[in-house]
Design an enzyme around this catalytic site. Structure first.
Site, short mmCIF file in Angstrom:
data_model
loop_
_atom_site.label_atom_id
_atom_site.label_comp_id
_atom_site.label_asym_id
_atom_site.label_seq_id
_atom_site.Cartn_x
_atom_site.Cartn_y
_atom_site.Cartn_z
N SER A 1 -9.65 2.00 2.61
CA SER A 1 -8.72 2.76 1.79
C SER A 1 -7.72 1.89 1.04
CB SER A 1 -7.94 3.75 2.66
OG SER A 1 -7.16 3.08 3.64
N LYS B 1 0.83 -1.20 0.00
CA LYS B 1 0.00 0.00 0.00
C LYS B 1 0.87 1.25 0.00
CE LYS B 1 -3.96 1.97 2.53
NZ LYS B 1 -4.91 1.74 3.65
N SER C 1 -10.32 -0.38 6.71
CA SER C 1 -9.65 -0.26 5.42
C SER C 1 -8.90 -1.50 4.94
CB SER C 1 -8.70 0.93 5.42
OG SER C 1 -9.43 2.13 5.48
#
Length: 465
Positions: free
Chosen positions: A150, A80, A174
Protein backbone atom coordinates in the site's frame (compact mmCIF):
# COMPACT_ATOMS: atom_id res chain seq x y z
CA UNK A 1 27.07 17.39 -12.03
CA UNK A 2 24.16 15.65 -10.31
CA UNK A 3 21.21 17.71 -9.19
CA UNK A 4 20.73 17.66 -5.40
CA UNK A 5 17.47 15.68 -5.70
CA UNK A 6 19.43 12.81 -7.28
CA UNK A 7 21.62 12.36 -4.22
CA UNK A 8 20.96 9.54 -1.79
CA UNK A 9 20.35 10.55 1.81
CA UNK A 10 23.85 9.47 2.78
CA UNK A 11 25.44 11.43 -0.07
CA UNK A 12 23.38 14.53 0.68
CA UNK A 13 24.14 14.25 4.42
CA UNK A 14 27.89 14.19 3.76
CA UNK A 15 27.63 17.35 1.66
CA UNK A 16 25.38 19.08 4.20
CA UNK A 17 27.74 18.22 7.06
CA UNK A 18 30.67 19.56 5.04
CA UNK A 19 28.58 22.66 4.18
CA UNK A 20 29.02 21.96 0.49
CA UNK A 21 25.23 21.72 0.18
CA UNK A 22 22.64 23.56 2.23
CA UNK A 23 19.30 22.08 3.34
CA UNK A 24 17.64 24.96 1.50
CA UNK A 25 19.32 23.97 -1.77
CA UNK A 26 18.33 20.34 -1.27
CA UNK A 27 14.70 21.11 -0.44
CA UNK A 28 14.38 23.54 -3.36
CA UNK A 29 15.78 20.91 -5.73
CA UNK A 30 13.41 18.23 -4.43
CA UNK A 31 10.37 20.53 -4.61
CA UNK A 32 11.32 21.51 -8.18
CA UNK A 33 11.57 17.81 -9.02
CA UNK A 34 8.11 17.17 -7.57
CA UNK A 35 6.72 20.05 -9.63
CA UNK A 36 8.38 18.67 -12.76
CA UNK A 37 7.34 15.02 -12.61
CA UNK A 38 4.56 14.34 -10.12
CA UNK A 39 1.87 15.19 -12.63
CA UNK A 40 2.87 11.89 -14.28
CA UNK A 41 3.60 9.81 -11.16
CA UNK A 42 1.02 11.18 -8.68
CA UNK A 43 3.02 10.04 -5.66
CA UNK A 44 1.88 12.85 -3.36
CA UNK A 45 -1.52 13.58 -1.86
CA UNK A 46 -0.23 16.82 -0.35
CA UNK A 47 3.02 18.69 -0.98
CA UNK A 48 4.07 20.67 2.10
CA UNK A 49 6.31 23.13 0.30
CA UNK A 50 5.99 26.04 2.73
CA UNK A 51 6.58 23.78 5.73
CA UNK A 52 9.61 22.23 4.02
CA UNK A 53 11.20 25.55 3.12
CA UNK A 54 10.71 26.89 6.65
CA UNK A 55 12.24 23.74 8.11
CA UNK A 56 15.15 23.93 5.65
CA UNK A 57 15.93 27.49 6.68
CA UNK A 58 15.91 26.47 10.36
CA UNK A 59 18.15 23.48 9.60
CA UNK A 60 20.59 25.68 7.71
CA UNK A 61 20.79 28.08 10.66
CA UNK A 62 21.25 25.23 13.16
CA UNK A 63 24.02 23.61 11.15
CA UNK A 64 25.65 26.96 10.55
CA UNK A 65 26.03 27.56 14.28
CA UNK A 66 27.34 24.04 14.89
CA UNK A 67 24.13 22.33 16.04
CA UNK A 68 24.34 19.42 13.61
CA UNK A 69 21.95 16.66 14.67
CA UNK A 70 23.29 13.85 12.52
CA UNK A 71 22.85 12.18 9.13
CA UNK A 72 19.15 13.03 8.74
CA UNK A 73 19.56 16.74 9.43
CA UNK A 74 18.24 18.62 6.40
CA UNK A 75 17.30 15.42 4.52
CA UNK A 76 13.92 15.24 2.79
CA UNK A 77 11.30 12.63 3.63
CA UNK A 78 7.92 11.69 2.23
CA UNK A 79 5.40 10.54 4.84
CA UNK A 80 2.74 7.97 3.97
CA UNK A 81 -0.70 9.53 4.26
CA UNK A 82 -1.69 6.90 6.82
CA UNK A 83 0.68 8.58 9.29
CA UNK A 84 -0.57 11.51 11.36
CA UNK A 85 1.08 14.91 10.87
CA UNK A 86 0.05 17.87 13.01
CA UNK A 87 -1.76 20.56 11.04
CA UNK A 88 -1.43 18.64 7.75
CA UNK A 89 -4.33 16.58 6.36
CA UNK A 90 -3.95 12.83 6.85
CA UNK A 91 -6.52 11.32 4.51
CA UNK A 92 -5.38 7.69 4.21
CA UNK A 93 -6.08 8.40 0.51
CA UNK A 94 -9.79 8.13 1.27
CA UNK A 95 -12.64 10.50 0.51
CA UNK A 96 -14.18 9.37 3.79
CA UNK A 97 -11.25 10.93 5.67
CA UNK A 98 -10.62 13.95 3.45
CA UNK A 99 -11.38 16.44 6.22
CA UNK A 100 -9.16 14.92 8.91
CA UNK A 101 -6.36 17.19 10.15
CA UNK A 102 -4.48 15.75 13.16
CA UNK A 103 -3.44 17.94 16.05
CA UNK A 104 -0.33 15.89 16.85
CA UNK A 105 2.37 13.97 15.03
CA UNK A 106 2.77 10.21 14.91
CA UNK A 107 5.67 8.88 16.97
CA UNK A 108 7.75 8.14 13.86
CA UNK A 109 7.23 11.70 12.57
CA UNK A 110 8.34 13.15 15.91
CA UNK A 111 11.49 11.06 15.83
CA UNK A 112 12.28 11.99 12.24
CA UNK A 113 11.79 15.67 12.99
CA UNK A 114 13.91 15.30 16.12
CA UNK A 115 16.68 13.97 13.90
CA UNK A 116 16.31 16.99 11.61
CA UNK A 117 14.54 15.34 8.66
CA UNK A 118 12.31 17.60 6.58
CA UNK A 119 8.89 16.44 5.38
CA UNK A 120 8.16 17.51 1.80
CA UNK A 121 4.72 15.95 1.59
CA UNK A 122 2.25 13.16 2.27
CA UNK A 123 2.48 10.20 -0.10
CA UNK A 124 -0.44 8.21 -1.49
CA UNK A 125 -1.43 4.88 -0.01
CA UNK A 126 -3.89 2.33 -1.27
CA UNK A 127 -6.99 3.49 0.63
CA UNK A 128 -6.53 2.70 4.34
CA UNK A 129 -3.51 0.58 3.28
CA UNK A 130 -6.01 -2.07 2.17
CA UNK A 131 -4.47 -3.14 -1.14
CA UNK A 132 -1.34 -3.63 -3.22
CA UNK A 133 -2.09 -1.34 -6.17
CA UNK A 134 -2.20 2.31 -4.97
CA UNK A 135 -4.57 3.21 -7.84
CA UNK A 136 -3.83 6.95 -7.86
CA UNK A 137 -0.08 6.49 -8.40
CA UNK A 138 2.05 5.17 -11.27
CA UNK A 139 5.37 3.37 -11.41
CA UNK A 140 8.18 5.77 -12.47
CA UNK A 141 10.02 3.03 -14.38
CA UNK A 142 6.99 2.67 -16.66
CA UNK A 143 3.83 4.64 -15.94
CA UNK A 144 1.72 1.92 -17.58
CA UNK A 145 2.50 -0.16 -14.50
CA UNK A 146 1.48 0.02 -10.85
CA UNK A 147 3.79 1.20 -8.04
CA UNK A 148 2.64 -1.57 -5.68
CA UNK A 149 1.10 -0.90 -2.35
CA UNK A 150 0.00 0.00 0.00
CA UNK A 151 3.00 2.34 0.35
CA UNK A 152 3.00 2.93 -3.40
CA UNK A 153 3.33 6.69 -3.17
CA UNK A 154 6.41 6.38 -0.98
CA UNK A 155 8.07 3.90 -3.33
CA UNK A 156 7.28 5.91 -6.44
CA UNK A 157 8.42 9.20 -4.86
CA UNK A 158 11.79 7.67 -3.98
CA UNK A 159 12.32 6.09 -7.39
CA UNK A 160 11.47 9.32 -9.19
CA UNK A 161 13.82 11.45 -7.08
CA UNK A 162 11.11 13.31 -5.17
CA UNK A 163 12.55 12.63 -1.68
CA UNK A 164 15.59 10.97 -0.14
CA UNK A 165 13.66 8.93 2.46
CA UNK A 166 10.07 7.79 2.93
CA UNK A 167 7.88 6.27 5.61
CA UNK A 168 6.12 3.02 4.79
CA UNK A 169 3.83 0.68 6.68
CA UNK A 170 3.63 -3.08 6.19
CA UNK A 171 0.76 -5.43 7.11
CA UNK A 172 0.98 -7.93 4.26
CA UNK A 173 4.04 -6.60 2.45
CA UNK A 174 3.24 -2.92 2.04
CA UNK A 175 6.84 -1.74 2.50
CA UNK A 176 8.49 -4.57 0.59
CA UNK A 177 6.03 -4.79 -2.32
CA UNK A 178 6.44 -1.17 -3.50
CA UNK A 179 10.16 -1.28 -2.75
CA UNK A 180 10.56 -4.29 -5.03
CA UNK A 181 8.52 -3.00 -7.95
CA UNK A 182 9.98 0.53 -7.75
CA UNK A 183 13.61 -0.59 -7.40
CA UNK A 184 14.23 0.92 -3.95
CA UNK A 185 15.16 -0.45 -0.53
CA UNK A 186 12.50 -1.20 2.07
CA UNK A 187 12.86 -2.66 5.55
CA UNK A 188 10.02 -4.08 7.61
CA UNK A 189 11.57 -4.14 11.08
CA UNK A 190 10.88 -6.73 13.75
CA UNK A 191 7.37 -6.45 15.22
CA UNK A 192 7.76 -4.04 18.13
CA UNK A 193 10.97 -2.39 16.91
CA UNK A 194 9.33 0.88 15.72
CA UNK A 195 6.31 2.59 17.29
CA UNK A 196 3.03 2.67 15.38
CA UNK A 197 1.46 5.36 17.59
CA UNK A 198 -0.44 7.86 15.45
CA UNK A 199 -0.83 5.57 12.43
CA UNK A 200 -4.22 4.38 11.18
CA UNK A 201 -4.36 0.65 11.74
CA UNK A 202 -5.10 -2.07 9.23
CA UNK A 203 -4.36 -4.98 11.56
CA UNK A 204 -3.06 -4.56 15.11
CA UNK A 205 -1.52 -8.04 15.04
CA UNK A 206 0.32 -7.58 11.75
CA UNK A 207 1.04 -3.84 11.30
CA UNK A 208 4.65 -2.65 11.09
CA UNK A 209 6.17 0.73 10.19
CA UNK A 210 9.63 1.28 8.80
CA UNK A 211 12.05 2.95 6.40
CA UNK A 212 12.01 3.11 2.63
CA UNK A 213 15.02 4.61 0.89
CA UNK A 214 17.16 4.57 -2.24
CA UNK A 215 20.09 2.72 -0.65
CA UNK A 216 20.71 0.32 2.22
CA UNK A 217 22.88 2.90 3.99
CA UNK A 218 19.99 5.36 3.84
CA UNK A 219 17.58 2.80 5.29
CA UNK A 220 20.02 2.07 8.13
CA UNK A 221 20.34 5.77 8.99
CA UNK A 222 16.58 6.22 8.99
CA UNK A 223 15.99 3.14 11.15
CA UNK A 224 18.52 4.51 13.64
CA UNK A 225 16.38 7.60 14.09
CA UNK A 226 13.01 5.89 14.46
CA UNK A 227 13.69 2.60 16.29
CA UNK A 228 13.09 2.19 20.00
CA UNK A 229 10.59 1.63 22.76
CA UNK A 230 7.48 3.79 23.00
CA UNK A 231 5.22 3.35 26.01
CA UNK A 232 2.26 4.64 23.98
CA UNK A 233 2.50 1.59 21.68
CA UNK A 234 2.16 -1.53 23.84
CA UNK A 235 3.53 -3.68 21.03
CA UNK A 236 6.95 -2.02 21.16
CA UNK A 237 9.69 -3.88 22.99
CA UNK A 238 12.28 -2.28 25.26
CA UNK A 239 15.31 -3.70 23.47
CA UNK A 240 18.52 -1.70 23.03
CA UNK A 241 18.91 -0.03 19.63
CA UNK A 242 22.25 -0.96 18.03
CA UNK A 243 24.30 1.11 15.59
CA UNK A 244 22.77 0.02 12.29
CA UNK A 245 25.14 1.97 10.05
CA UNK A 246 28.22 0.54 11.76
CA UNK A 247 27.10 -2.97 10.80
CA UNK A 248 27.00 -2.33 7.07
CA UNK A 249 30.67 -3.01 6.33
CA UNK A 250 30.81 -6.32 8.21
CA UNK A 251 30.56 -8.50 5.14
CA UNK A 252 28.76 -11.84 4.95
CA UNK A 253 31.59 -14.33 5.46
CA UNK A 254 30.25 -15.40 8.85
CA UNK A 255 26.61 -15.77 7.74
CA UNK A 256 24.61 -18.88 6.94
CA UNK A 257 21.77 -18.17 4.53
CA UNK A 258 18.85 -20.47 3.88
CA UNK A 259 17.33 -20.74 0.42
CA UNK A 260 13.80 -22.20 0.40
CA UNK A 261 13.10 -25.29 -1.66
CA UNK A 262 9.36 -24.66 -1.38
CA UNK A 263 6.80 -21.86 -1.17
CA UNK A 264 8.85 -18.74 -2.01
CA UNK A 265 9.94 -19.97 -5.44
CA UNK A 266 6.53 -21.45 -6.32
CA UNK A 267 4.94 -19.74 -9.32
CA UNK A 268 7.83 -17.31 -9.75
CA UNK A 269 8.46 -15.62 -13.08
CA UNK A 270 11.64 -17.12 -14.63
CA UNK A 271 13.35 -13.71 -14.96
CA UNK A 272 12.60 -12.93 -11.31
CA UNK A 273 13.97 -16.28 -10.21
CA UNK A 274 17.11 -15.84 -12.31
CA UNK A 275 17.87 -12.42 -10.83
CA UNK A 276 17.22 -13.57 -7.26
CA UNK A 277 19.34 -16.71 -7.59
CA UNK A 278 22.15 -14.64 -9.12
CA UNK A 279 22.03 -12.35 -6.07
CA UNK A 280 22.21 -15.36 -3.77
CA UNK A 281 25.21 -16.62 -5.73
CA UNK A 282 26.86 -13.23 -5.18
CA UNK A 283 26.38 -13.63 -1.44
CA UNK A 284 27.92 -17.10 -1.63
CA UNK A 285 30.80 -15.68 -3.64
CA UNK A 286 31.38 -13.16 -0.86
CA UNK A 287 31.81 -15.99 1.63
CA UNK A 288 28.32 -16.70 2.94
CA UNK A 289 27.35 -20.32 3.55
CA UNK A 290 24.22 -21.11 1.56
CA UNK A 291 22.03 -24.13 2.26
CA UNK A 292 18.64 -25.28 1.08
CA UNK A 293 15.82 -25.35 3.62
CA UNK A 294 12.14 -26.21 3.69
CA UNK A 295 9.67 -23.55 4.81
CA UNK A 296 7.31 -24.85 7.51
CA UNK A 297 3.52 -25.09 7.17
CA UNK A 298 3.35 -23.66 3.64
CA UNK A 299 -0.44 -23.92 3.34
CA UNK A 300 -1.08 -21.85 6.49
CA UNK A 301 0.23 -18.40 5.52
CA UNK A 302 -2.47 -17.05 3.27
CA UNK A 303 -5.49 -18.27 5.29
CA UNK A 304 -4.00 -16.94 8.52
CA UNK A 305 -2.98 -13.60 6.98
CA UNK A 306 -6.38 -12.96 5.43
CA UNK A 307 -8.43 -14.10 8.44
CA UNK A 308 -6.48 -11.81 10.78
CA UNK A 309 -6.29 -8.64 8.74
CA UNK A 310 -9.81 -8.90 7.31
CA UNK A 311 -11.34 -9.24 10.77
CA UNK A 312 -9.18 -6.60 12.42
CA UNK A 313 -9.57 -4.08 9.61
CA UNK A 314 -13.35 -4.44 9.69
CA UNK A 315 -13.37 -3.96 13.46
CA UNK A 316 -11.24 -0.81 13.16
CA UNK A 317 -13.33 0.71 10.36
CA UNK A 318 -16.76 -0.56 11.42
CA UNK A 319 -18.21 2.83 12.34
CA UNK A 320 -16.76 4.48 9.23
CA UNK A 321 -18.26 1.75 7.05
CA UNK A 322 -21.67 2.38 8.62
CA UNK A 323 -21.55 6.17 8.45
CA UNK A 324 -19.51 6.92 5.33
CA UNK A 325 -19.49 3.70 3.38
CA UNK A 326 -20.42 5.51 0.16
CA UNK A 327 -17.15 7.46 0.40
CA UNK A 328 -15.00 4.31 0.49
CA UNK A 329 -13.77 2.88 -2.82
CA UNK A 330 -15.53 -0.26 -4.01
CA UNK A 331 -12.57 -2.64 -3.66
CA UNK A 332 -11.84 -1.57 -0.08
CA UNK A 333 -15.50 -1.42 0.92
CA UNK A 334 -15.97 -4.97 -0.34
CA UNK A 335 -13.03 -6.23 1.74
CA UNK A 336 -14.37 -4.44 4.83
CA UNK A 337 -17.75 -6.08 4.29
CA UNK A 338 -16.15 -9.49 3.83
CA UNK A 339 -14.20 -8.98 7.04
CA UNK A 340 -17.44 -8.69 8.98
CA UNK A 341 -18.25 -12.26 7.93
CA UNK A 342 -15.09 -13.76 9.42
CA UNK A 343 -16.20 -15.92 12.34
CA UNK A 344 -14.69 -15.25 15.74
CA UNK A 345 -13.69 -18.92 15.88
CA UNK A 346 -11.82 -18.61 12.57
CA UNK A 347 -10.09 -15.45 13.76
CA UNK A 348 -8.91 -17.20 16.94
CA UNK A 349 -7.72 -20.20 14.90
CA UNK A 350 -5.75 -17.81 12.67
CA UNK A 351 -4.06 -16.25 15.71
CA UNK A 352 -3.17 -19.75 16.93
CA UNK A 353 -1.80 -20.56 13.48
CA UNK A 354 0.35 -17.43 13.69
CA UNK A 355 1.88 -18.77 16.90
CA UNK A 356 2.60 -22.12 15.22
CA UNK A 357 4.24 -20.31 12.31
CA UNK A 358 6.39 -18.24 14.66
CA UNK A 359 7.48 -21.44 16.43
CA UNK A 360 8.15 -23.12 13.09
CA UNK A 361 10.42 -20.32 11.88
CA UNK A 362 12.25 -20.21 15.20
CA UNK A 363 12.95 -23.93 14.83
CA UNK A 364 13.88 -23.48 11.15
CA UNK A 365 16.56 -20.93 12.02
CA UNK A 366 17.86 -22.91 15.01
CA UNK A 367 17.94 -26.36 13.43
CA UNK A 368 19.85 -25.15 10.37
CA UNK A 369 22.07 -22.59 12.11
CA UNK A 370 20.63 -19.85 9.90
CA UNK A 371 21.19 -16.13 10.09
CA UNK A 372 18.97 -15.25 7.14
CA UNK A 373 16.49 -16.57 4.60
CA UNK A 374 17.00 -15.30 1.03
CA UNK A 375 14.10 -15.44 -1.43
CA UNK A 376 12.23 -13.37 -4.00
CA UNK A 377 10.48 -10.36 -2.53
CA UNK A 378 7.71 -10.96 -5.05
CA UNK A 379 7.07 -13.70 -7.61
CA UNK A 380 6.38 -11.10 -10.33
CA UNK A 381 7.45 -7.60 -11.36
CA UNK A 382 5.05 -4.64 -11.41
CA UNK A 383 1.65 -5.48 -12.88
CA UNK A 384 0.18 -3.33 -15.60
CA UNK A 385 -2.41 -0.76 -14.56
CA UNK A 386 -5.78 -2.52 -14.55
CA UNK A 387 -4.26 -6.02 -14.61
CA UNK A 388 -6.23 -8.38 -12.38
CA UNK A 389 -4.06 -11.47 -12.44
CA UNK A 390 -0.73 -12.81 -13.61
CA UNK A 391 -0.71 -15.38 -16.41
CA UNK A 392 -0.18 -19.00 -15.56
CA UNK A 393 -1.95 -22.33 -15.26
CA UNK A 394 -3.86 -21.39 -13.27
CA UNK A 395 -3.47 -17.63 -13.20
CA UNK A 396 -2.87 -15.90 -9.88
CA UNK A 397 -4.61 -12.68 -8.74
CA UNK A 398 -2.17 -9.80 -8.37
CA UNK A 399 -2.99 -9.26 -4.69
CA UNK A 400 -2.44 -12.94 -3.87
CA UNK A 401 0.85 -13.09 -5.77
CA UNK A 402 2.27 -10.10 -3.96
CA UNK A 403 0.99 -10.95 -0.46
CA UNK A 404 1.93 -14.64 -0.71
CA UNK A 405 5.69 -14.07 -0.43
CA UNK A 406 5.36 -11.10 1.93
CA UNK A 407 2.92 -12.49 4.50
CA UNK A 408 5.44 -14.76 6.29
CA UNK A 409 7.33 -11.69 7.49
CA UNK A 410 4.17 -10.19 8.97
CA UNK A 411 2.86 -13.37 10.58
CA UNK A 412 6.22 -14.19 12.16
CA UNK A 413 7.10 -10.56 12.93
CA UNK A 414 10.65 -11.15 11.69
CA UNK A 415 12.71 -8.34 10.12
CA UNK A 416 12.56 -8.48 6.33
CA UNK A 417 14.11 -6.25 3.69
CA UNK A 418 13.71 -5.90 -0.04
CA UNK A 419 16.83 -4.83 -1.92
CA UNK A 420 17.04 -4.31 -5.71
CA UNK A 421 18.79 -7.17 -7.47
CA UNK A 422 18.14 -6.56 -11.17
CA UNK A 423 15.62 -5.86 -13.89
CA UNK A 424 13.57 -7.95 -16.28
CA UNK A 425 13.81 -7.62 -20.05
CA UNK A 426 11.22 -4.82 -20.00
CA UNK A 427 13.34 -2.76 -17.59
CA UNK A 428 11.14 -3.33 -14.53
CA UNK A 429 12.89 -3.80 -11.15
CA UNK A 430 13.24 -7.08 -9.24
CA UNK A 431 13.76 -7.39 -5.48
CA UNK A 432 15.64 -9.83 -3.28
CA UNK A 433 14.04 -10.46 0.13
CA UNK A 434 16.23 -11.09 3.18
CA UNK A 435 14.53 -12.28 6.38
CA UNK A 436 16.38 -12.42 9.70
CA UNK A 437 16.03 -13.48 13.31
CA UNK A 438 14.10 -11.25 15.76
CA UNK A 439 15.77 -7.84 16.16
CA UNK A 440 18.59 -8.88 13.81
CA UNK A 441 18.14 -5.84 11.56
CA UNK A 442 21.94 -5.26 11.56
CA UNK A 443 22.43 -8.69 9.96
CA UNK A 444 19.69 -8.11 7.40
CA UNK A 445 21.14 -4.70 6.53
CA UNK A 446 24.74 -5.84 6.13
CA UNK A 447 23.73 -8.68 3.83
CA UNK A 448 21.58 -6.25 1.85
CA UNK A 449 24.51 -3.83 1.63
CA UNK A 450 26.80 -6.59 0.40
CA UNK A 451 24.50 -7.59 -2.43
CA UNK A 452 23.22 -4.11 -3.33
CA UNK A 453 24.06 -3.33 -6.93
CA UNK A 454 26.64 -0.53 -7.15
CA UNK A 455 25.82 2.28 -9.50
CA UNK A 456 22.15 1.35 -9.70
CA UNK A 457 20.12 4.29 -11.01
CA UNK A 458 18.42 6.16 -8.16
CA UNK A 459 15.37 7.16 -10.16
CA UNK A 460 13.16 5.76 -12.85
CA UNK A 461 11.52 8.66 -14.66
CA UNK A 462 13.82 9.97 -17.39
CA UNK A 463 15.50 12.33 -17.64
CA UNK A 464 17.08 12.20 -14.19
CA UNK A 465 19.52 14.99 -14.74
Amino acid sequence: MSEPYELSATEAAAQIKAKALSPVELVDSVLDRIAAVDDRVHAFVTVTAEHARDAARRAEQEIGRGDYRGPLHGITVGVKDLVETAGVPTTSSSKSRSDYVPTSDAAIVRRLQGAGAIMVGKTHTHEFAFGVITPTTRNPWNTDHIPGGSSGGSGAALAAGMCQLAVGTDTGGSIRIPSSVNGVVGLKPTYGRVSRTGIASLSWALDHVGPMARTVADAAAMLQAVAGYDRSDPATVDVAVPDYSAALDGGVGDLTIGVPTNYFFDGVDPQVESAVRAAIERLAGLGATVREVEIPLPTAYMPAEYAIFLAEASAYHQQRLRERGEDIEHDVRLLLEVGEMVLATDYIKALRARTLLQDGWRDLFAANGLDLIAAPTLPQVAARVGQQEFAGDPGEPVINAYVRTSAPGNLTGLPAASVPCGFNDAGLPIGLQLIGRPFAEPTVLRAAAAVEEPGRPTGGLPPLG
